[in-house]
Design a protein around this motif. Structure first.
Motif, PDB file in Angstrom:
ATOM      1  N   GLU A 110     -56.972 -18.695  33.801  1.00  0.00           N
ATOM      2  CA  GLU A 110     -57.647 -19.885  33.292  1.00  0.00           C
ATOM      3  C   GLU A 110     -56.733 -21.103  33.229  1.00  0.00           C
ATOM      4  OE1 GLU A 110     -59.404 -19.095  29.551  1.00  0.00           O
ATOM      5  OE2 GLU A 110     -60.950 -17.751  30.338  1.00  0.00           O
ATOM      6  N   VAL A 111     -55.499 -20.892  32.759  1.00  0.00           N
ATOM      7  CA  VAL A 111     -54.620 -22.046  32.532  1.00  0.00           C
ATOM      8  C   VAL A 111     -53.339 -22.001  33.334  1.00  0.00           C
ATOM      9  CG1 VAL A 111     -55.489 -22.333  30.195  1.00  0.00           C
ATOM     10  CG2 VAL A 111     -53.469 -20.947  30.563  1.00  0.00           C
ATOM     11  N   GLY A 112     -53.132 -20.939  34.130  1.00  0.00           N
ATOM     12  CA  GLY A 112     -51.925 -20.864  34.940  1.00  0.00           C
ATOM     13  C   GLY A 112     -50.738 -20.413  34.112  1.00  0.00           C
ATOM     14  N   VAL A 113     -49.542 -20.739  34.607  1.00  0.00           N
ATOM     15  CA  VAL A 113     -48.299 -20.351  33.945  1.00  0.00           C
ATOM     16  C   VAL A 113     -48.174 -21.091  32.617  1.00  0.00           C
ATOM     17  CG1 VAL A 113     -45.788 -20.293  34.224  1.00  0.00           C
ATOM     18  CG2 VAL A 113     -47.261 -19.957  36.200  1.00  0.00           C
ATOM     19  N   ASP A 114     -47.427 -20.522  31.680  1.00  0.00           N
ATOM     20  CA  ASP A 114     -47.191 -21.172  30.393  1.00  0.00           C
ATOM     21  C   ASP A 114     -46.830 -22.636  30.593  1.00  0.00           C
ATOM     22  OD1 ASP A 114     -47.567 -18.781  29.136  1.00  0.00           O
ATOM     23  OD2 ASP A 114     -45.449 -18.312  28.961  1.00  0.00           O
ATOM     24  N   GLU A 115     -47.259 -23.467  29.663  1.00  0.00           N
ATOM     25  CA  GLU A 115     -46.974 -24.889  29.766  1.00  0.00           C
ATOM     26  C   GLU A 115     -45.479 -25.155  29.839  1.00  0.00           C
ATOM     27  OE1 GLU A 115     -48.813 -26.833  26.545  1.00  0.00           O
ATOM     28  OE2 GLU A 115     -50.863 -26.385  27.164  1.00  0.00           O
ATOM     29  N   ASP A 116     -44.686 -24.374  29.175  1.00  0.00           N
ATOM     30  CA  ASP A 116     -43.238 -24.555  29.190  1.00  0.00           C
ATOM     31  C   ASP A 116     -42.568 -23.216  29.479  1.00  0.00           C
ATOM     32  OD1 ASP A 116     -40.606 -25.112  28.879  1.00  0.00           O
ATOM     33  OD2 ASP A 116     -40.765 -25.984  26.888  1.00  0.00           O
ATOM     34  N   PRO A 117     -42.441 -22.857  30.747  1.00  0.00           N
ATOM     35  CA  PRO A 117     -41.823 -21.578  31.095  1.00  0.00           C
ATOM     36  C   PRO A 117     -40.310 -21.640  31.152  1.00  0.00           C
ATOM     37  CG  PRO A 117     -42.552 -22.657  33.085  1.00  0.00           C
ATOM     38  CD  PRO A 117     -42.941 -23.577  31.939  1.00  0.00           C
ATOM     39  N   ILE A 118     -39.721 -22.807  30.918  1.00  0.00           N
ATOM     40  CA  ILE A 118     -38.285 -22.994  31.091  1.00  0.00           C
ATOM     41  C   ILE A 118     -37.514 -22.944  29.771  1.00  0.00           C
ATOM     42  CG2 ILE A 118     -36.507 -24.666  31.769  1.00  0.00           C
ATOM     43  CD1 ILE A 118     -37.697 -23.282  34.109  1.00  0.00           C
ATOM     44  N   SER A 119     -38.016 -23.629  28.755  1.00  0.00           N
ATOM     45  CA  SER A 119     -37.262 -23.746  27.502  1.00  0.00           C
ATOM     46  C   SER A 119     -36.980 -22.379  26.891  1.00  0.00           C
ATOM     47  CB  SER A 119     -38.038 -24.610  26.497  1.00  0.00           C
ATOM     48  OG  SER A 119     -38.177 -25.921  26.990  1.00  0.00           O
ATOM     49  N   GLY A 120     -35.722 -22.159  26.545  1.00  0.00           N
ATOM     50  CA  GLY A 120     -35.328 -20.905  25.938  1.00  0.00           C
ATOM     51  C   GLY A 120     -33.976 -20.445  26.447  1.00  0.00           C
ATOM     52  N   THR A 121     -33.657 -19.200  26.119  1.00  0.00           N
ATOM     53  CA  THR A 121     -32.388 -18.607  26.518  1.00  0.00           C
ATOM     54  C   THR A 121     -32.591 -17.713  27.734  1.00  0.00           C
ATOM     55  OG1 THR A 121     -31.632 -18.621  24.215  1.00  0.00           O
ATOM     56  CG2 THR A 121     -30.434 -17.200  25.752  1.00  0.00           C
ATOM     57  N   TRP A 122     -31.656 -17.809  28.676  1.00  0.00           N
ATOM     58  CA  TRP A 122     -31.735 -17.054  29.919  1.00  0.00           C
ATOM     59  C   TRP A 122     -30.466 -16.231  30.108  1.00  0.00           C
ATOM     60  CZ3 TRP A 122     -35.910 -17.742  33.493  1.00  0.00           C
ATOM     61  CH2 TRP A 122     -36.831 -18.736  33.116  1.00  0.00           C
ATOM     62  N   ARG A 123     -30.625 -15.005  30.563  1.00  0.00           N
ATOM     63  CA  ARG A 123     -29.485 -14.176  30.950  1.00  0.00           C
ATOM     64  C   ARG A 123     -29.266 -14.382  32.447  1.00  0.00           C
ATOM     65  NH1 ARG A 123     -31.131  -9.978  28.817  1.00  0.00           N
ATOM     66  NH2 ARG A 123     -29.913 -10.083  26.900  1.00  0.00           N
ATOM     67  N   VAL A 124     -28.097 -14.882  32.824  1.00  0.00           N
ATOM     68  CA  VAL A 124     -27.856 -15.323  34.196  1.00  0.00           C
ATOM     69  C   VAL A 124     -26.722 -14.537  34.838  1.00  0.00           C
ATOM     70  CG1 VAL A 124     -26.315 -17.167  33.404  1.00  0.00           C
ATOM     71  CG2 VAL A 124     -27.386 -17.357  35.659  1.00  0.00           C
ATOM     72  N   VAL A 125     -26.839 -14.325  36.150  1.00  0.00           N
ATOM     73  CA  VAL A 125     -25.790 -13.687  36.953  1.00  0.00           C
ATOM     74  C   VAL A 125     -25.547 -14.558  38.175  1.00  0.00           C
ATOM     75  CG1 VAL A 125     -25.077 -11.654  38.258  1.00  0.00           C
ATOM     76  CG2 VAL A 125     -26.473 -11.381  36.198  1.00  0.00           C
ATOM     77  N   MET A 126     -24.279 -14.908  38.400  1.00  0.00           N
ATOM     78  CA  MET A 126     -23.884 -15.731  39.542  1.00  0.00           C
ATOM     79  C   MET A 126     -23.090 -14.871  40.519  1.00  0.00           C
ATOM     80  SD  MET A 126     -24.933 -18.869  38.553  1.00  0.00           S
ATOM     81  CE  MET A 126     -23.991 -20.005  39.566  1.00  0.00           C
ATOM     82  N   GLU A 127     -23.474 -14.930  41.800  1.00  0.00           N
ATOM     83  CA  GLU A 127     -22.748 -14.225  42.856  1.00  0.00           C
ATOM     84  C   GLU A 127     -22.244 -15.235  43.890  1.00  0.00           C
ATOM     85  OE1 GLU A 127     -21.966 -11.236  42.733  1.00  0.00           O
ATOM     86  OE2 GLU A 127     -23.403 -10.205  41.436  1.00  0.00           O
ATOM     87  N   PRO A 128     -21.085 -14.925  44.521  1.00  0.00           N
ATOM     88  CA  PRO A 128     -20.286 -13.702  44.385  1.00  0.00           C
ATOM     89  C   PRO A 128     -19.445 -13.718  43.114  1.00  0.00           C
ATOM     90  CG  PRO A 128     -19.257 -15.205  45.925  1.00  0.00           C
ATOM     91  CD  PRO A 128     -20.561 -15.838  45.555  1.00  0.00           C
ATOM     92  N   GLY A 129     -18.947 -12.558  42.770  1.00  0.00           N
ATOM     93  CA  GLY A 129     -18.088 -12.453  41.604  1.00  0.00           C
ATOM     94  C   GLY A 129     -18.748 -11.787  40.418  1.00  0.00           C
ATOM     95  N   GLY A 130     -20.077 -11.729  40.427  1.00  0.00           N
ATOM     96  CA  GLY A 130     -20.778 -11.075  39.325  1.00  0.00           C
ATOM     97  C   GLY A 130     -20.547 -11.716  37.979  1.00  0.00           C
ATOM     98  N   HIS A 131     -20.448 -13.060  37.954  1.00  0.00           N
ATOM     99  CA  HIS A 131     -20.251 -13.753  36.679  1.00  0.00           C
ATOM    100  C   HIS A 131     -21.555 -13.723  35.881  1.00  0.00           C
ATOM    101  CE1 HIS A 131     -16.286 -15.183  37.775  1.00  0.00           C
ATOM    102  NE2 HIS A 131     -16.755 -15.612  38.929  1.00  0.00           N
ATOM    103  N   GLU A 132     -21.521 -13.110  34.706  1.00  0.00           N
ATOM    104  CA  GLU A 132     -22.704 -12.990  33.864  1.00  0.00           C
ATOM    105  C   GLU A 132     -22.546 -13.849  32.617  1.00  0.00           C
ATOM    106  OE1 GLU A 132     -23.571  -8.966  32.935  1.00  0.00           O
ATOM    107  OE2 GLU A 132     -23.263  -8.254  34.994  1.00  0.00           O
ATOM    108  N   GLY A 133     -23.665 -14.209  32.026  1.00  0.00           N
ATOM    109  CA  GLY A 133     -23.616 -14.982  30.796  1.00  0.00           C
ATOM    110  C   GLY A 133     -24.986 -15.429  30.351  1.00  0.00           C
ATOM    111  N   LEU A 134     -24.997 -16.390  29.462  1.00  0.00           N
ATOM    112  CA  LEU A 134     -26.241 -16.921  28.921  1.00  0.00           C
ATOM    113  C   LEU A 134     -26.344 -18.404  29.223  1.00  0.00           C
ATOM    114  CD1 LEU A 134     -26.371 -15.202  25.410  1.00  0.00           C
ATOM    115  CD2 LEU A 134     -27.629 -14.564  27.480  1.00  0.00           C
ATOM    116  N   MET A 135     -27.588 -18.834  29.448  1.00  0.00           N
ATOM    117  CA  MET A 135     -27.856 -20.233  29.709  1.00  0.00           C
ATOM    118  C   MET A 135     -29.024 -20.659  28.830  1.00  0.00           C
ATOM    119  SD  MET A 135     -28.433 -22.039  33.443  1.00  0.00           S
ATOM    120  CE  MET A 135     -29.704 -20.851  33.913  1.00  0.00           C
TER     121      MET A 135
END
Length: 241
Positions: free
Chosen positions: A127-152
């Motif tokens: 009915e309304v599609g994706v949440d109005e704000d799907p971005i705001s919040g905390t994200w668990r992130v992994v960057m490659e190469p190197g497997g750098h992990e953390g929070l964003m």
């Protein structure tokens, strides 16, 4: 009856109870709670099943011992004691059987609740599609190469995105960019290197999982670090934060 009450709660009350956040996200959090409780019920069912099997073996053994003692002419007093032991074994068996029946009913009720919630999430998304704000919040992130992990931590304002990050290796800094048509572009500004990279990604919503996934390219090629790579981030629910 419990399933009907749950359906009324999900459909009618969820918007008012969770007005401070998108409804579908609230329902996903509710479903995670139900899933955790379902996992507990399944584990308990397995434990009770094992105890039921042990009680059945004990009952068979004590029943056979009683019959053997009777054939061998054991005294009435001794047979009465054996009968008491057998009655306790029978009671224990019935207790485990009754508990298994209760847990089995609970499992079915929780499965029905999860199905109702999933159906409501699907209906709202249609009915309304994706949440109005799907971005705001905390994200668990992994960057490659190197497997750098953390929070964003990200915040959406219209189409503008800004936030901060901390990765393994003591990499910290901020990001800024845009979200347009489910495509995100972020500029990574590191606390040590300055403007370090540009991240391109796409928002992906699969069931209760919301992810950002894409590639990145360095802006400072003389740093000795990789010139490009991939990255993926999954939004952390409020229950995990």
């Amino acid at each position: 009856m419990k399933t009907v009450v749950r359906a009324m709660f999900v459909v009618a009350l969820a918007p008012s109870l969770f007005a401070s956040q998108p409804v579908t996200q609230s329902l996903r959090e509710l479903m995670k709670v139900d899933q955790a409780l379902l996992d507990q019920d399944v584990a308990q069912y397995g434990d009770e099943r094992a105890q039921l099997q042990e009680a059945w073996v004990r009952l068979q053994r004590e029943s056979a011992d009683l019959m053997q003692a009777q054939r061998q002419g054991e005294s009435l007093e001794s047979l009465q004691l054996r009968d008491e032991d057998l009655r306790r074994a029978e009671s224990e068996l019935m207790m485990h059987l009754h508990t298994m029946q209760q847990v089995r009913r609970s499992i079915l009720v929780r499965m029905a609740a999860i199905a109702i919630t999933e159906g409501e999430i699907s209906r709202l998304r249609q009915e309304v599609g994706v949440d109005e704000d799907p971005i705001s919040g905390t994200w668990r992130v992994v960057m490659e190469p190197g497997g750098h992990e953390g929070l964003m931590s990200l915040q959406l304002n219209g189409t503008l995105v800004q936030g901060t990050y901390r990765l393994t290796g003591d990499w910290t800094g901020s990001v800024r960019g845009t979200l347009v048509a489910e495509k995100v572009r972020l500029e990574r500004v590191d606390s040590q290197m300055g403007f370090a990279a540009i991240l391109h990604g796409r928002l992906q919503v699969r069931g209760e999982t919301i992810r950002l996934q894409g590639s990145w390219e360095a802006t400072q090629l003389a740093s000795g670090l990789p010139a490009s790579g991939t990255w993926v981030a999954e939004r952390v629910s409020e229950l995990e934060e």
